[in-house]
Design a protein around this motif. Structure first.
Motif, PDB file in Angstrom:
ATOM      1  N   SER A 124       0.412  -1.157  -0.333  1.00 50.71           N
ATOM      2  CA  SER A 124      -0.197  -0.044  -0.132  1.00 50.71           C
ATOM      3  C   SER A 124       0.536   1.307  -0.052  1.00 50.71           C
ATOM      4  O   SER A 124       1.918   1.430   0.726  1.00 50.71           O
ATOM      5  N   PRO A 125       0.299   2.111  -0.415  1.00 50.57           N
ATOM      6  CA  PRO A 125       1.042   3.182   0.024  1.00 50.57           C
ATOM      7  C   PRO A 125       1.953   3.764   0.762  1.00 50.57           C
ATOM      8  O   PRO A 125       2.470   4.935   1.137  1.00 50.57           O
ATOM      9  N   GLU A 126       0.290   3.672   1.675  1.00 49.15           N
ATOM     10  CA  GLU A 126       0.853   4.184   3.851  1.00 49.15           C
ATOM     11  C   GLU A 126       2.323   3.152   3.902  1.00 49.15           C
ATOM     12  O   GLU A 126       2.233   3.755   4.504  1.00 49.15           O
ATOM     13  N   TYR A 127       2.021   1.929   3.640  1.00 45.68           N
ATOM     14  CA  TYR A 127       3.213   1.193   4.192  1.00 45.68           C
ATOM     15  C   TYR A 127       4.411   1.734   3.326  1.00 45.68           C
ATOM     16  O   TYR A 127       5.530   1.776   4.089  1.00 45.68           O
ATOM     17  N   PHE A 128       4.154   2.035   2.337  1.00 40.60           N
ATOM     18  CA  PHE A 128       5.761   2.794   1.578  1.00 40.60           C
ATOM     19  C   PHE A 128       6.224   3.809   2.120  1.00 40.60           C
ATOM     20  O   PHE A 128       7.104   4.391   2.441  1.00 40.60           O
ATOM     21  N   LYS A 129       5.430   4.761   2.315  1.00 43.13           N
ATOM     22  CA  LYS A 129       5.985   6.055   3.541  1.00 43.13           C
ATOM     23  C   LYS A 129       6.233   5.747   4.297  1.00 43.13           C
ATOM     24  O   LYS A 129       7.802   6.145   4.994  1.00 43.13           O
TER      25      LYS A 129
END
Length: 566
Positions: A80-85
């Protein structure tokens, strides 16, 4: 009436008698109106809205097979983009943490004019993990984890920004202690949040990425710290920076602080779904101790979690011996010297990286529990094979296999806990896991050299330091015997863990079967308890078509409409 195409139907059931068909038709007739009501578009809209709200409350529940809920590349591998952050924040802060650790140790050696200061600083970094980690788990489970991680990052940044002004060992030790306290809060909060950020099937892959971010950044941090010497020399040529006391250590600490500020900004932009807290605000410590007891009771009673703790802890005790004994093994057994020890470390790191990458790349892999138990056993077998070798080439291959299994077991163990533990208890569980990892690793680092020395003396007394097998003489120094003992310990722990996992799976299947039976009994009871007044119900008694009248008595019926009219 024109015909319209219909989808293919399954094979029809065997033909029933005309009486049974009559009874079934009568029983089904009142449902036609109900079907019309269900087909009302307004009702369908209500159902869709409810499903949509339910999907919004729980992250990563795809609405259809075509809509997977995963983001497009390049974030697909991150879940997910959130985990990427979060992963970028971890990479940045881990790099800075390695830079800062080297700088703090350099300051301790300079201030104390010896190794005693370094030892005291390392003790200050280790002690909080034993004393405060369980309470840290309670805090992680009671507070908002996003705000907690931001606060820990900013707190570490402030302390690191003030450290260049420190010139006494006491304040350096105190600062190291506080930094470690904030670190043991940040770590469990991060690991407990990961299952809320990625789908379940991505947990193994993202745990591999976590491991790479935590330990793969060490060479980068060391290289940056080394390059800061030239940067400090260049900045010292300017009067402004010279008056500020620009040095390699101060620059490293400032860069470390900036990495934590960057991490806090990245986490601030994150959204962590699926976490609804009823208990917020001020922590009541009496209740906190009850929460601590609840977490420890859960860990002791949950068979899978207990098995992971056993496998990882024993694996670190046995396998961790290779860290303090590797140099002695390379010199005394392999006769390869420092260069051979460097090759062993390279093989260990490469094997661990390969194991982590392979585990994250496998799309159709066994369950995390199976991978974990197999990897623990493989770690022990790799250590046994390494201790048996007497030449450098096979030793490098064996230590690479050992590292590959060790890395896979580490990732799979974290994945099992994230899959099995509910969000309410996840922080306390990971805090206990980190405490166990620290304790077993320190135990291995301190005890294994003493055991090696003891076994070395026993080997000289009992067998003269070597033994002959099939006309070949094998040296038996204490380091080889210690590694053999560690390998056997890890293999036995892996077998016990495998038994515990199988018992836990069998218990889970039995519980699910009992649950299904209970649901079936409830459905049958509800069906029998349905009022029969004013209705007819078709039954079969000794092959004769029957039905119940309004009084509930069973009466025989004939065939077709005549029987129903009677």
């Amino acid at each position: 009436m024109s015909a319209r195409p219909v989808p293919p139907l399954p094979d029809p059931p065997p033909p029933a008698s005309s009486a049974a068909l009559a009874v079934d038709t009568a029983a089904a007739a009142p449902d036609v109106a109900d079907l019309a009501d269900v087909a009302d578009p307004s009702d369908a809209a209500v159902v869709d809205e409810g499903d949509a709200s339910e999907r919004a409350a729980a992250p990563f529940i795809p609405s259809s097979r075509d809509q997977s809920g995963l983001p497009p590349a390049p974030w697909r591998m991150f879940g997910s983009p959130e985990y990427f952050k979060l992963w970028i924040a971890q990479v940045v802060s881990s790099t800075g943490d390695w830079i800062g650790l080297v700088a703090i140790l350099s300051m301790a050696e300079r201030i104390s004019s010896g190794a005693s200061g370094v030892s005291l600083v390392m003790v200050a970094r280790m002690v909080p993990g034993f004393i405060l980690a369980p309470l840290a788990g309670v805090i992680v489970d009671r507070l908002d984890r996003k705000r907690l991680m931001i606060g820990c990052d900013l707190g570490r940044a402030v302390i690191l920004g003030l450290l260049p002004l420190v010139d006494t060992l006491f304040w350096l030790i105190a600062a190291s202690f506080v930094i470690e306290v904030l670190t043991i809060l940040w770590g469990p909060a991060k690991d407990a949040s990961v299952p809320n950020l990625v789908p379940r099937e991505k947990l193994a892959a993202v745990n591999s990425l976590n491991l790479a971010a935590a330990f793969g950044t060490f060479p980068v941090g060391a290289a940056i710290f080394a390059s800061l010497a030239k940067a400090a020399e260049w900045l010292g040529g300017y009067d402004t920076f010279s008056r500020l006391g620009a040095s390699q250590e101060s620059l490293a600490l400032i860069i470390d602080g900036l990495t934590f500020v960057t991490s806090a900004l990245l986490i601030f932009k994150m959204s962590i779904p699926g976490r609804r807290r009823e208990r917020r605000g001020r922590i009541v410590w009496a209740q906190a101790f009850l929460d601590l007891k609840e977490g420890l009771t859960f860990i002791g009673s949950h068979r899978l979690v207990r098995a992971v703790m056993l496998g990882l802890g024993t694996g670190l005790v046995g396998g961790g011996a290779i860290i303090p004994l590797g140099k002695t093994f390379a010199g005394d057994v392999l006769e390869a010297g420092p260069s051979g020890y460097g090759l062993l470390l390279t093989g260990l790191g490469t094997g661990a990286a390969v194991g982590v990458v392979l585990l994250s790349m496998l799309r159709r892999r066994p369950s995390s529990e199976t991978v974990f138990t197999g990897s623990v056993v493989g770690t022990g077998l790799g250590l046994l094979a390494l201790a048996t070798t007497s030449s450098l080439g096979p030793a490098v291959i064996c230590v690479a296999a050992f590292g590959m299994c060790a890395g896979a077991s580490y990732v799979a163990g974290f994945t099992v806990i994230q899959e099995q533990v509910e969000d309410e208890l996840r922080g306390r569980t990971f805090a206990a896991l980190y405490t166990m990892i620290r304790f077993t690793l320190i135990l291995s680092l301190t005890v294994s050299p003493a055991i090696s020395s003891l076994l070395d003396r026993l080997s000289r007394v009992l067998v003269g330091s070597d033994v002959t097998v099939f006309e070949r003489t094998m040296p038996l120094p204490g380091v080889r015997l210690t590694l053999w003992a560690g390998g056997l310990l890890v293999v036995m722990a892996g077998m016990v863990t495998r038994r515990e996992v199988r018992a836990a799976e069998a218990a889970t299947q039995a519980t699910q079967a009992t649950h299904r039976d209970q649901i079936g009994d409830l459905d049958l009871t509800a069906e029998l308890a349905t009022p029969g007044a004013g209705t007819t119900e078709g039954t079969m008694t000794e092959g004769t078509p029957t039905e119940r009248d309004a009084t509930g008595e069973t009466v025989a019926v004939g065939d077709g409409d005549d029987a129903r009219a009677g």
